[in-house]
Design a protein around this motif. Structure first.
Motif, PDB file in Angstrom:
ATOM      1  N   ARG A  85       0.864  -1.185   0.000  1.00  0.00           N
ATOM      2  CA  ARG A  85       0.000   0.000   0.000  1.00  0.00           C
ATOM      3  C   ARG A  85       0.902   1.237   0.000  1.00  0.00           C
ATOM      4  O   ARG A  85       2.002   1.222   0.546  1.00  0.00           O
ATOM      5  CB  ARG A  85      -0.912   0.047   1.231  1.00  0.00           C
ATOM      6  CG  ARG A  85      -1.787  -1.183   1.430  1.00  0.00           C
ATOM      7  CD  ARG A  85      -2.915  -1.256   0.421  1.00  0.00           C
ATOM      8  NE  ARG A  85      -3.844  -2.337   0.757  1.00  0.00           N
ATOM      9  CZ  ARG A  85      -3.708  -3.596   0.355  1.00  0.00           C
ATOM     10  NH1 ARG A  85      -2.649  -3.955  -0.383  1.00  0.00           N
ATOM     11  NH2 ARG A  85      -4.609  -4.501   0.697  1.00  0.00           N
ATOM     12  N   PHE A  86       0.386   2.339  -0.572  1.00  0.00           N
ATOM     13  CA  PHE A  86       1.131   3.597  -0.560  1.00  0.00           C
ATOM     14  C   PHE A  86       0.144   4.732  -0.329  1.00  0.00           C
ATOM     15  O   PHE A  86      -0.934   4.772  -0.934  1.00  0.00           O
ATOM     16  CB  PHE A  86       1.869   3.819  -1.890  1.00  0.00           C
ATOM     17  CG  PHE A  86       2.868   4.939  -1.837  1.00  0.00           C
ATOM     18  CD1 PHE A  86       4.104   4.754  -1.246  1.00  0.00           C
ATOM     19  CD2 PHE A  86       2.575   6.184  -2.369  1.00  0.00           C
ATOM     20  CE1 PHE A  86       5.037   5.783  -1.174  1.00  0.00           C
ATOM     21  CE2 PHE A  86       3.496   7.218  -2.317  1.00  0.00           C
ATOM     22  CZ  PHE A  86       4.735   7.012  -1.719  1.00  0.00           C
ATOM     23  N   LEU A  87       0.511   5.641   0.589  1.00  0.00           N
ATOM     24  CA  LEU A  87      -0.346   6.767   0.942  1.00  0.00           C
ATOM     25  C   LEU A  87       0.408   8.078   0.728  1.00  0.00           C
ATOM     26  O   LEU A  87       1.622   8.133   0.940  1.00  0.00           O
ATOM     27  CB  LEU A  87      -0.765   6.690   2.412  1.00  0.00           C
ATOM     28  CG  LEU A  87      -1.405   5.387   2.915  1.00  0.00           C
ATOM     29  CD1 LEU A  87      -1.634   5.471   4.418  1.00  0.00           C
ATOM     30  CD2 LEU A  87      -2.704   5.125   2.184  1.00  0.00           C
ATOM     31  N   ILE A  88      -0.328   9.106   0.304  1.00  0.00           N
ATOM     32  CA  ILE A  88       0.269  10.431   0.244  1.00  0.00           C
ATOM     33  C   ILE A  88      -0.603  11.397   1.044  1.00  0.00           C
ATOM     34  O   ILE A  88      -1.814  11.213   1.178  1.00  0.00           O
ATOM     35  CB  ILE A  88       0.448  10.962  -1.197  1.00  0.00           C
ATOM     36  CG1 ILE A  88      -0.895  11.092  -1.919  1.00  0.00           C
ATOM     37  CG2 ILE A  88       1.410  10.104  -1.975  1.00  0.00           C
ATOM     38  CD1 ILE A  88      -0.779  11.791  -3.261  1.00  0.00           C
ATOM     39  N   ALA A  89       0.029  12.407   1.601  1.00  0.00           N
ATOM     40  CA  ALA A  89      -0.672  13.465   2.332  1.00  0.00           C
ATOM     41  C   ALA A  89      -0.600  14.731   1.498  1.00  0.00           C
ATOM     42  O   ALA A  89       0.469  15.079   0.981  1.00  0.00           O
ATOM     43  CB  ALA A  89      -0.020  13.695   3.696  1.00  0.00           C
ATOM     44  N   THR A  90      -1.726  15.411   1.346  1.00  0.00           N
ATOM     45  CA  THR A  90      -1.765  16.627   0.545  1.00  0.00           C
ATOM     46  C   THR A  90      -2.370  17.775   1.342  1.00  0.00           C
ATOM     47  O   THR A  90      -3.262  17.579   2.164  1.00  0.00           O
ATOM     48  CB  THR A  90      -2.587  16.427  -0.737  1.00  0.00           C
ATOM     49  OG1 THR A  90      -3.901  15.969  -0.394  1.00  0.00           O
ATOM     50  CG2 THR A  90      -1.918  15.411  -1.654  1.00  0.00           C
ATOM     51  N   LEU A  91      -1.871  18.960   1.071  1.00  0.00           N
ATOM     52  CA  LEU A  91      -2.392  20.188   1.659  1.00  0.00           C
ATOM     53  C   LEU A  91      -2.656  21.161   0.521  1.00  0.00           C
ATOM     54  O   LEU A  91      -1.731  21.622  -0.142  1.00  0.00           O
ATOM     55  CB  LEU A  91      -1.392  20.785   2.650  1.00  0.00           C
ATOM     56  CG  LEU A  91      -1.765  22.136   3.269  1.00  0.00           C
ATOM     57  CD1 LEU A  91      -3.056  22.023   4.077  1.00  0.00           C
ATOM     58  CD2 LEU A  91      -0.639  22.663   4.143  1.00  0.00           C
ATOM     59  N   LYS A  92      -3.930  21.415   0.264  1.00  0.00           N
ATOM     60  CA  LYS A  92      -4.344  22.328  -0.813  1.00  0.00           C
ATOM     61  C   LYS A  92      -3.706  21.923  -2.142  1.00  0.00           C
ATOM     62  O   LYS A  92      -3.194  22.751  -2.900  1.00  0.00           O
ATOM     63  CB  LYS A  92      -3.979  23.763  -0.469  1.00  0.00           C
ATOM     64  CG  LYS A  92      -4.671  24.289   0.772  1.00  0.00           C
ATOM     65  CD  LYS A  92      -4.288  25.727   1.063  1.00  0.00           C
ATOM     66  CE  LYS A  92      -4.998  26.245   2.302  1.00  0.00           C
ATOM     67  NZ  LYS A  92      -4.662  27.654   2.611  1.00  0.00           N
TER      68      LYS A  92
END
Length: 599
Positions: A199-206
């Motif tokens: 699994r791979f996750l990314i965190a985004t801000l705007k």
């Protein structure tokens, strides 16, 4: 996902009341914000477009606006002649909004009116209230930003994921002692991190990627966590812990019953995170050439991994630095027993969740680890020594953590005497002033017996963005004084730079802009140049504290036979400033002493 507050009804009511107060006080309820004939939303959009213009898609992502609503807002600004929207000169498929001359004039007016509004809010308050409001505003902005970060699954071969991994590699290259070569590390290909293998996750801000993490799901039920990265602009917001929790959940859903990871000894902030997140250290479990530590955590019910135990925690000394540090420990969920000489300060910390006591002795009686943030060696001795000068018996069986700055020789003496009295002594001075203490971005240094350092490190995680283990006492305090040689010189140099420019009628705002854009700029210098421009001498690090540190450096240098001519000069200047009655002002108030010398 984090749990909701213990009292959700009260939490929601408090947040809603906060929203009502803020929206009313800043004028959101008015149909014409700042009297300019537009709503706050339109003024904010105009400000975001700015002098450089912006792509429409970028505005949508930055402000989180629906495309139809944004189009209507842009048309309203175009109708006033403030902006024009058309095809980008770089790519005709991209729509771009540019500011007009009228728009630039309007932004200038909005900036002036916004400054006036800020002044109107601050002016009725006392200096202490102003500092409290500004600190609360900074904390609120940070936490609201943290709550806007979204974590979601992503294809590890997507453009966003590749950018995140490239930045992760860049951090390793910078932080590792001998650099980092992706070709020599253990592989974790896109297929390894893509379902069903991982699994791979990314965190985004705007719309901007600010973090990532992956996991390889092995057939034996173990998940191997890889590529945990948090962007510099998102650090101090708890994102690393959120990503770690999210990937643990993903591993559990993928069938893993345990997760493991390896890390390099230079990544001290990551090591602290793992230790405080329930991971236990294990021997090496793979052939990763860059790994010095291995960690694991069980994901199923059963005997938990034994945590590093610091036991019951006490805190003594709630001054300029101690109060925000103690508050951050309470906010991190650490039960805290506290004492200080000021009943009002102690009462405020008790309201935040700490347990107040009537004396320092009571803190030791009810604690296993006692953190002290006291002004100097005399204050420490007043707590730890009896009338005969001997260490009090209440240190027996306790770990005493000194986070204040004292002479290395005094710290070594404390270590010897506390050990003889049956206690354990750890020194952990911190670099930073009040604002980093409030935001948990201090830089910590720690020295002492290795097992005691291991127990104390998790307590520093809510306080520091980075902690370096320095060895035996007094190595941490010697390192702290070494950093202060540079910091004191910078403070004096900045003040002298503004004194030189001001005496020749130079524009100090322009000087600030040039310095802030230069190679020597830092978070510290930017804060101090702002204070110098505004003539704001409210203490973050006071003249008295800087003078004390300069004297400690002088004494240590004299004892070691080291010449420090710059510090000798700085020490005299700060001494003169303190003697003039400015000891309680911020360190940049030395500019007043420099002005007096020029008369």
């Amino acid at each position: 996902m984090n749990a909701i507050p213990a009292d959700p009804v009260r939490a929601r009511a408090e947040l809603r009341a906060f929203n009502r107060t803020v929206t009313e006080r800043i004028g959101v309820l008015e149909d014409q914000y700042l009297g300019r004939g537009r709503s706050l939303a339109l003024d904010r959009l105009l400000w975001e477009i700015g002098a450089d213009g912006a792509d429409v898609l970028e505005l949508r992502e930055r402000l989180g606006l629906d495309s139809g609503y944004l189009s209507r807002m842009l048309r309203a600004l175009e109708h006033e002649g403030l902006v024009v929207t058309g095809a980008s000169g770089v790519d005709s498929r991209v729509r771009r909004t540019e500011i007009t001359a009228a728009g630039r004039a309007e932004i200038s007016m909005l900036d002036r009116l916004s400054d006036d509004l800020a002044d109107a809010i601050l002016e009725p308050l006392t200096p202490n209230q102003q500092s409290e409001l500004l600190a609360a505003a900074a904390t609120t902005r940070r936490l609201l930003t943290a709550s806007a970060i979204e974590i979601a699954p992503a294809d590890p071969d997507s453009a966003a994921a590749r950018r995140a991994i490239a930045q992760y590699y860049a951090v390793l290259t910078e932080r590792f002692e001998l650099g980092f070569d992706p070709a020599t590390t253990r592989p974790a290909s896109a297929d390894d991190l893509r379902p069903p293998a991982g699994r791979f996750l990314i965190a985004t801000l705007k719309g901007t990627v600010v973090g990532c993490v992956g996991v390889k799901l092995h057939p034996d039920g173990a998940g191997e966590i890889k590529r945990l990265w948090v962007a510099p602009e998102a650090r101090g917001m708890g994102l690393g812990r959120r990503l770690l929790t999210a990937i643990e959940d993903a591993a559990r859903q993928g069938g893993s019953t345990i997760v493991r990871l390896d890390t390099n000894r230079s990544l001290t902030d990551a090591i602290q995170l793992y230790r405080t997140a329930g991971y236990s250290e294990i021997p090496s479990f793979n052939d990763e050439p860059y790994a010095h530590h291995g960690f694991q955590k069980h994901l199923t019910e059963g005997p938990p991994d034994p945590p590093v135990s610091y036991g019951r925690v006490g805190f003594i000394g709630l001054g300029l630095m101690g109060t925000p540090m103690a508050r951050r420990l309470v906010n991190a969920g650490i039960p805290l027993t506290a004492w200080t000489r000021s009943p009002a300060v102690l009462e405020a910390l008790a309201y935040a969740g700490a347990t107040p006591t009537a004396s320092a002795g009571e803190v030791f009686a009810t604690s296993d680890t006692v953190i002290m943030m006291l002004r100097n060696a005399a204050a420490i001795n007043a707590v730890l020594r009896d009338d005969s000068g001997s260490i009090r018996s209440f240190v027996a069986g306790r770990t005493v953590v000194n986070t204040g700055t004292i002479a290395p020789a005094d710290s070594r003496r404390l270590a010897e005497e506390i050990t003889s009295a049956g206690g354990t002594y750890v020194e952990s001075p911190v670099s930073g002033s009040r604002v980093p203490a409030e935001t948990g971005t201090l830089v910590g240094m720690i020295a002492g017996p290795p097992d005691a350092v291991e127990r104390v490190l998790p307590l520093l995680e809510p306080l520091c963005s980075r902690v370096e283990v320095c060895g035996d006492v007094p190595a941490a305090l010697t390192m702290k004084l070494s950093t202060n040689v540079f910091l004191i010189s910078v403070l004096a140099g900045l003040a002298e730079s503004f004194h030189f420019a001001g005496a020749q009628q130079m524009d100090l705002t322009l000087l600030r802009s040039i310095l802030d854009a230069g190679q020597m700029a830092s978070p510290l210098s930017r804060v101090k140049t702002d204070k110098l421009v505004r003539d704001d001498m409210t203490a973050q690090s006071s003249i008295a504290d800087v003078h004390m540190n300069a004297e400690l450096i002088r004494e240590a240098a004299t004892a070691a036979g080291i010449a420090l001519p710059v510090i000798e000069t700085c020490a005299r200047l700060f001494a003169d400033c303190a003697e003039s009655g400015d000891s309680g002002l911020d360190a940049v108030a030395i500019v007043r002493t420099l002005a007096a010398l020029s008369r």
